[in-house]
Design a protein around this motif. Sequence first.
Motif, PDB file in Angstrom:
ATOM      1  N   LYS A   8      65.175 128.036 -28.255  1.00  0.00           N
ATOM      2  CA  LYS A   8      64.616 129.110 -27.825  1.00  0.00           C
ATOM      3  C   LYS A   8      65.894 130.156 -27.730  1.00  0.00           C
ATOM      4  CE  LYS A   8      60.885 127.813 -24.990  1.00  0.00           C
ATOM      5  NZ  LYS A   8      60.509 127.618 -23.621  1.00  0.00           N
ATOM      6  N   LEU A   9      67.065 129.568 -27.512  1.00  0.00           N
ATOM      7  CA  LEU A   9      68.268 130.376 -27.357  1.00  0.00           C
ATOM      8  C   LEU A   9      68.642 130.842 -28.686  1.00  0.00           C
ATOM      9  CD1 LEU A   9      70.422 131.367 -25.313  1.00  0.00           C
ATOM     10  CD2 LEU A   9      71.697 129.345 -26.121  1.00  0.00           C
ATOM     11  N   ILE A  10      68.655 130.118 -29.555  1.00  0.00           N
ATOM     12  CA  ILE A  10      68.962 130.490 -31.200  1.00  0.00           C
ATOM     13  C   ILE A  10      68.128 131.734 -31.494  1.00  0.00           C
ATOM     14  CG2 ILE A  10      69.219 129.779 -33.551  1.00  0.00           C
ATOM     15  CD1 ILE A  10      70.242 127.075 -32.292  1.00  0.00           C
ATOM     16  N   PHE A  11      66.864 131.307 -31.428  1.00  0.00           N
ATOM     17  CA  PHE A  11      65.884 132.255 -31.671  1.00  0.00           C
ATOM     18  C   PHE A  11      66.008 133.793 -30.942  1.00  0.00           C
ATOM     19  CE2 PHE A  11      61.739 134.409 -31.625  1.00  0.00           C
ATOM     20  CZ  PHE A  11      61.195 134.170 -33.009  1.00  0.00           C
ATOM     21  N   GLY A  12      66.061 133.649 -29.601  1.00  0.00           N
ATOM     22  CA  GLY A  12      66.307 134.756 -29.007  1.00  0.00           C
ATOM     23  C   GLY A  12      67.529 135.709 -29.248  1.00  0.00           C
ATOM     24  N   LYS A  13      68.713 134.857 -29.597  1.00  0.00           N
ATOM     25  CA  LYS A  13      69.937 135.527 -29.982  1.00  0.00           C
ATOM     26  C   LYS A  13      69.693 136.171 -31.359  1.00  0.00           C
ATOM     27  CE  LYS A  13      73.478 133.365 -27.324  1.00  0.00           C
ATOM     28  NZ  LYS A  13      74.772 133.781 -27.106  1.00  0.00           N
ATOM     29  N   ASN A  68      65.611 133.245 -40.957  1.00  0.00           N
ATOM     30  CA  ASN A  68      66.785 134.005 -40.427  1.00  0.00           C
ATOM     31  C   ASN A  68      66.836 133.803 -38.867  1.00  0.00           C
ATOM     32  OD1 ASN A  68      66.509 134.798 -42.899  1.00  0.00           O
ATOM     33  ND2 ASN A  68      67.650 136.396 -42.592  1.00  0.00           N
ATOM     34  N   LEU A  69      65.455 133.709 -38.241  1.00  0.00           N
ATOM     35  CA  LEU A  69      65.591 133.621 -36.832  1.00  0.00           C
ATOM     36  C   LEU A  69      65.704 132.333 -35.933  1.00  0.00           C
ATOM     37  CD1 LEU A  69      61.915 135.774 -36.309  1.00  0.00           C
ATOM     38  CD2 LEU A  69      64.410 136.468 -35.976  1.00  0.00           C
ATOM     39  N   PHE A  70      66.099 131.432 -37.190  1.00  0.00           N
ATOM     40  CA  PHE A  70      66.267 130.126 -36.508  1.00  0.00           C
ATOM     41  C   PHE A  70      67.822 129.532 -37.204  1.00  0.00           C
ATOM     42  CE2 PHE A  70      61.817 130.156 -36.439  1.00  0.00           C
ATOM     43  CZ  PHE A  70      61.482 129.764 -35.371  1.00  0.00           C
ATOM     44  N   ASP A  71      68.599 130.522 -37.434  1.00  0.00           N
ATOM     45  CA  ASP A  71      69.885 130.391 -38.073  1.00  0.00           C
ATOM     46  C   ASP A  71      70.870 130.009 -36.860  1.00  0.00           C
ATOM     47  OD1 ASP A  71      72.304 130.129 -39.258  1.00  0.00           O
ATOM     48  OD2 ASP A  71      72.003 132.303 -40.352  1.00  0.00           O
ATOM     49  N   LEU A  75      75.192 131.505 -32.954  1.00  0.00           N
ATOM     50  CA  LEU A  75      75.859 131.014 -31.786  1.00  0.00           C
ATOM     51  C   LEU A  75      77.293 131.479 -31.855  1.00  0.00           C
ATOM     52  CD1 LEU A  75      74.117 127.776 -31.453  1.00  0.00           C
ATOM     53  CD2 LEU A  75      73.670 129.801 -30.150  1.00  0.00           C
ATOM     54  N   THR A  76      77.842 131.819 -33.157  1.00  0.00           N
ATOM     55  CA  THR A  76      79.270 132.169 -33.314  1.00  0.00           C
ATOM     56  C   THR A  76      79.511 133.606 -33.478  1.00  0.00           C
ATOM     57  OG1 THR A  76      79.280 131.836 -35.552  1.00  0.00           O
ATOM     58  CG2 THR A  76      79.815 129.968 -34.260  1.00  0.00           C
TER      59      THR A  76
END
Length: 86
Positions: A8-13, A68-71, A75-76
């Motif tokens: 969820k965090l990855i998707f949201g970012k 792309n939304l799950f890449d 995080l970096t």
Amino acid sequence: MDDTAKLKLIFGKNVKYYRLQKKLSQEKLCELLDISVGFLSHIEIGLESPSFETIAKLCNVLEIEASNLFDQAILTKHIPDRITDL
């Protein structure tokens, strides 16, 4: 952090990153997606998950592939707080 919370965090970012790249405010994106600003805000900070229908609309508006939304590379990346910070 469990796997679901991390996803969820990855998707949201990624949603926020691509939204800012398109220079769309949360309000404008919500108008295009027919969702509330509160819901989008919760997606962007990893508290909520959108439906497949909303993901498809997001991809269409942001002109990206769903993958792309799950890449995890997001995080970096530094993500500005708002469009004016670009």
